[in-house]
Design a protein around this motif. Structure first.
Motif, PDB file in Angstrom:
ATOM      1  N   UNK A  33       0.820  -1.209   0.000  1.00 34.20           N
ATOM      2  CA  UNK A  33       0.000   0.000   0.000  1.00 34.20           C
ATOM      3  C   UNK A  33       0.855   1.260   0.000  1.00 34.20           C
ATOM      4  N   UNK A  34       1.811   1.324   0.921  1.00 38.94           N
ATOM      5  CA  UNK A  34       2.581   2.542   1.107  1.00 38.94           C
ATOM      6  C   UNK A  34       3.846   2.582   0.265  1.00 38.94           C
ATOM      7  N   UNK A  35       4.154   1.440  -0.384  1.00 36.40           N
ATOM      8  CA  UNK A  35       5.358   1.338  -1.215  1.00 36.40           C
ATOM      9  C   UNK A  35       6.608   1.658  -0.412  1.00 36.40           C
ATOM     10  N   UNK A  36       6.641   1.200   0.840  1.00 30.89           N
ATOM     11  CA  UNK A  36       7.798   1.423   1.714  1.00 30.89           C
ATOM     12  C   UNK A  36       8.378   0.075   2.102  1.00 30.89           C
ATOM     13  N   UNK A 158      -9.769  -8.766   9.391  1.00 30.78           N
ATOM     14  CA  UNK A 158      -9.123  -7.960   8.353  1.00 30.78           C
ATOM     15  C   UNK A 158      -9.879  -8.065   7.034  1.00 30.78           C
ATOM     16  N   UNK A 159     -10.372  -9.261   6.720  1.00 31.11           N
ATOM     17  CA  UNK A 159     -11.143  -9.416   5.493  1.00 31.11           C
ATOM     18  C   UNK A 159     -12.412  -8.559   5.543  1.00 31.11           C
ATOM     19  N   UNK A 160     -13.092  -8.572   6.669  1.00 29.77           N
ATOM     20  CA  UNK A 160     -14.290  -7.737   6.805  1.00 29.77           C
ATOM     21  C   UNK A 160     -13.944  -6.259   6.712  1.00 29.77           C
ATOM     22  N   UNK A 165     -16.127  -2.746   4.383  1.00 33.01           N
ATOM     23  CA  UNK A 165     -16.270  -1.500   5.137  1.00 33.01           C
ATOM     24  C   UNK A 165     -15.841  -0.311   4.281  1.00 33.01           C
ATOM     25  N   UNK A 166     -16.285   0.872   4.686  1.00 32.99           N
ATOM     26  CA  UNK A 166     -15.896   2.080   3.953  1.00 32.99           C
ATOM     27  C   UNK A 166     -14.398   2.340   4.071  1.00 32.99           C
ATOM     28  N   UNK A 167     -13.823   1.969   5.211  1.00 33.23           N
ATOM     29  CA  UNK A 167     -12.379   2.105   5.367  1.00 33.23           C
ATOM     30  C   UNK A 167     -11.655   1.234   4.342  1.00 33.23           C
ATOM     31  N   UNK A 168     -12.154   0.024   4.144  1.00 39.02           N
ATOM     32  CA  UNK A 168     -11.543  -0.869   3.173  1.00 39.02           C
ATOM     33  C   UNK A 168     -11.641  -0.321   1.764  1.00 39.02           C
ATOM     34  N   UNK A 169     -12.762   0.325   1.436  1.00 39.49           N
ATOM     35  CA  UNK A 169     -12.909   0.942   0.111  1.00 39.49           C
ATOM     36  C   UNK A 169     -11.850   2.016  -0.094  1.00 39.49           C
ATOM     37  N   UNK A 170     -11.609   2.817   0.945  1.00 41.68           N
ATOM     38  CA  UNK A 170     -10.596   3.873   0.841  1.00 41.68           C
ATOM     39  C   UNK A 170      -9.194   3.282   0.747  1.00 41.68           C
ATOM     40  N   UNK A 171      -8.977   2.197   1.476  1.00 43.11           N
ATOM     41  CA  UNK A 171      -7.667   1.543   1.403  1.00 43.11           C
ATOM     42  C   UNK A 171      -7.423   1.018  -0.003  1.00 43.11           C
ATOM     43  N   UNK A 172      -8.402   0.335  -0.585  1.00 38.23           N
ATOM     44  CA  UNK A 172      -8.235  -0.226  -1.926  1.00 38.23           C
ATOM     45  C   UNK A 172      -8.054   0.874  -2.959  1.00 38.23           C
ATOM     46  N   UNK A 173      -8.743   1.985  -2.766  1.00 39.96           N
ATOM     47  CA  UNK A 173      -8.578   3.117  -3.690  1.00 39.96           C
ATOM     48  C   UNK A 173      -7.157   3.677  -3.600  1.00 39.96           C
ATOM     49  N   UNK A 174      -6.644   3.774  -2.381  1.00 42.17           N
ATOM     50  CA  UNK A 174      -5.279   4.277  -2.196  1.00 42.17           C
ATOM     51  C   UNK A 174      -4.257   3.317  -2.787  1.00 42.17           C
ATOM     52  N   UNK A 175      -4.525   2.004  -2.704  1.00 44.67           N
ATOM     53  CA  UNK A 175      -3.619   1.006  -3.288  1.00 44.67           C
ATOM     54  C   UNK A 175      -3.623   1.111  -4.803  1.00 44.67           C
ATOM     55  N   UNK A 176      -4.823   1.200  -5.393  1.00 49.47           N
ATOM     56  CA  UNK A 176      -4.937   1.182  -6.855  1.00 49.47           C
ATOM     57  C   UNK A 176      -4.405   2.461  -7.495  1.00 49.47           C
ATOM     58  N   UNK A 185     -10.976  13.265  -2.523  1.00 50.97           N
ATOM     59  CA  UNK A 185     -11.187  13.590  -1.113  1.00 50.97           C
ATOM     60  C   UNK A 185     -10.769  12.543  -0.110  1.00 50.97           C
ATOM     61  N   UNK A 186     -10.111  11.485  -0.532  1.00 51.78           N
ATOM     62  CA  UNK A 186      -9.641  10.465   0.411  1.00 51.78           C
ATOM     63  C   UNK A 186      -8.326  10.928   1.021  1.00 51.78           C
ATOM     64  N   UNK A 187      -8.269  10.989   2.332  1.00 49.57           N
ATOM     65  CA  UNK A 187      -7.063  11.421   3.037  1.00 49.57           C
ATOM     66  C   UNK A 187      -6.093  10.238   3.122  1.00 49.57           C
ATOM     67  N   UNK A 188      -5.237  10.098   2.110  1.00 52.36           N
ATOM     68  CA  UNK A 188      -4.331   8.958   2.069  1.00 52.36           C
ATOM     69  C   UNK A 188      -3.306   9.001   3.206  1.00 52.36           C
ATOM     70  N   UNK A 189      -3.007  10.203   3.702  1.00 50.89           N
ATOM     71  CA  UNK A 189      -2.066  10.312   4.822  1.00 50.89           C
ATOM     72  C   UNK A 189      -2.585   9.573   6.042  1.00 50.89           C
ATOM     73  N   UNK A 190      -3.869   9.787   6.359  1.00 47.43           N
ATOM     74  CA  UNK A 190      -4.472   9.090   7.495  1.00 47.43           C
ATOM     75  C   UNK A 190      -4.617   7.594   7.226  1.00 47.43           C
TER      76      UNK A 190
END
Length: 289
Positions: A33-36, A158-160, A165-176, A185-190
């Motif tokens: 996700x973070x490429x670190x 973690x799967x749920x 969850x909406x958090x998971x949607x934001x995580x997947x968006x940040x990954x993609x 409007x997704x705060x990728x920093x948080x």
């Protein structure tokens, strides 16, 4: 092969796998996700184990409460670490990230050696975790069944969280696509900070749960670094089920060889990794670049 031997291999193998999974899933998410490339990730598992061993004695709290406090403290320490240092490395090249984080791993090793001593530290178990469960054909240590159950709970939660969850949607968006995610409007920093802290807390949980099989010592983070990276590589960066099944595969293979040909256990572990990566360079569940 007797039923007793087969059951021992499966129980010990799955227990070892669940420990590897809980420790590495955060590392996998950090890299995917973070490429670190965070080579200091094992230090969170080490810190969790040492805190779990010392907090009950120093604070006079029950062992179970000490475990919870240790996990929470590691998560908070990870938040501070991410805010002060790690986010400055997001846009740096892999070599810079590796050098900084491996340096931090050695700093953590020195700090643990100073604070807790150089000897192996045992993590006491709550009374409810001790004893054994009789299955008829053999008895199984209760602690190992709890570790397996804990690993299964972690993967389900973690799967749920990621898929339901909406958090998971934001995580997947940040990954993609992180830039597009930020524009909508997704705060990728948080997202990055929360993911990193959760991963560190899970590493602490794995370190505490696995202290019997992976003993707590100041060299813990460096000693098991290659094993943790192997699980991430076999599973595929950033993939929850990749980490889970990679840990199962490698954990059971190594445990089987420890029972059958102990001298070749480590060789079998890494040979399995090599074979998987030759067939699927992106890992079991990784995506093609």
């Amino acid at each position: 092969m007797s039923l007793s031997l087969l059951s021992s291999i499966l129980i010990d193998g799955v227990t070892y796998a669940m420990i590897l999974f809980m420790i590495t899933v955060g590392l996998s998410m950090t890299m995917g996700l973070m490429r670190v490339v965070n080579l200091a990730h094992g230090a969170f598992a080490m810190l969790g184990g040492f805190l779990a061993a010392s907090l009950p004695r120093h604070l006079g709290v029950p062992i179970g409460v000490g475990f919870v406090l240790a996990i929470v403290l590691v998560g908070l320490i990870a938040l501070v670490f991410e805010h002060i240092l790690l986010r400055r490395l997001y846009r740096r090249n892999d070599l810079d990230q590796m050098l900084v984080t491996i340096g931090l791993m050695f700093v953590a090793t020195a700090a643990v050696n100073l604070l807790f001593g150089s000897s192996v530290t045992s993590v006491a178990l709550p009374e409810a975790f001790t004893g054994s469960v009789d299955l008829g054909f053999r008895s199984i240590p209760r602690h190992r069944l709890i570790v397996v159950a804990c690993g299964l709970v972690v993967v389900i939660v973690l799967w749920l969280a990621v898929d339901r969850s909406s958090f998971g949607i934001r995580v997947r968006a940040a990954v993609d696509n992180a830039p597009i995610a930020r524009t909508i409007g997704i705060d990728t920093t948080k997202i990055y900070a929360a993911t990193f802290a959760i991963g560190a807390a899970l590493a602490a949980l794995g370190g505490i749960a696995g202290a019997e099989l992976l003993p707590m010592e100041p060299t813990y983070a460096s000693k098991y670094l290659v094993i943790l990276l192997a699980v991430v590589a076999v599973g595929g960066n950033g993939n929850l089920f990749g980490s889970f099944f990679a840990a199962l595969l490698l954990g059971i293979v190594e445990t089987f060889m420890k029972y059958m040909v102990p001298q070749l256990a480590s060789a079998a572990f890494f040979l399995t990794m090599i074979i998987v990566l030759l067939v699927r360079p992106q890992g079991l569940f990784g995506r093609q670049a």
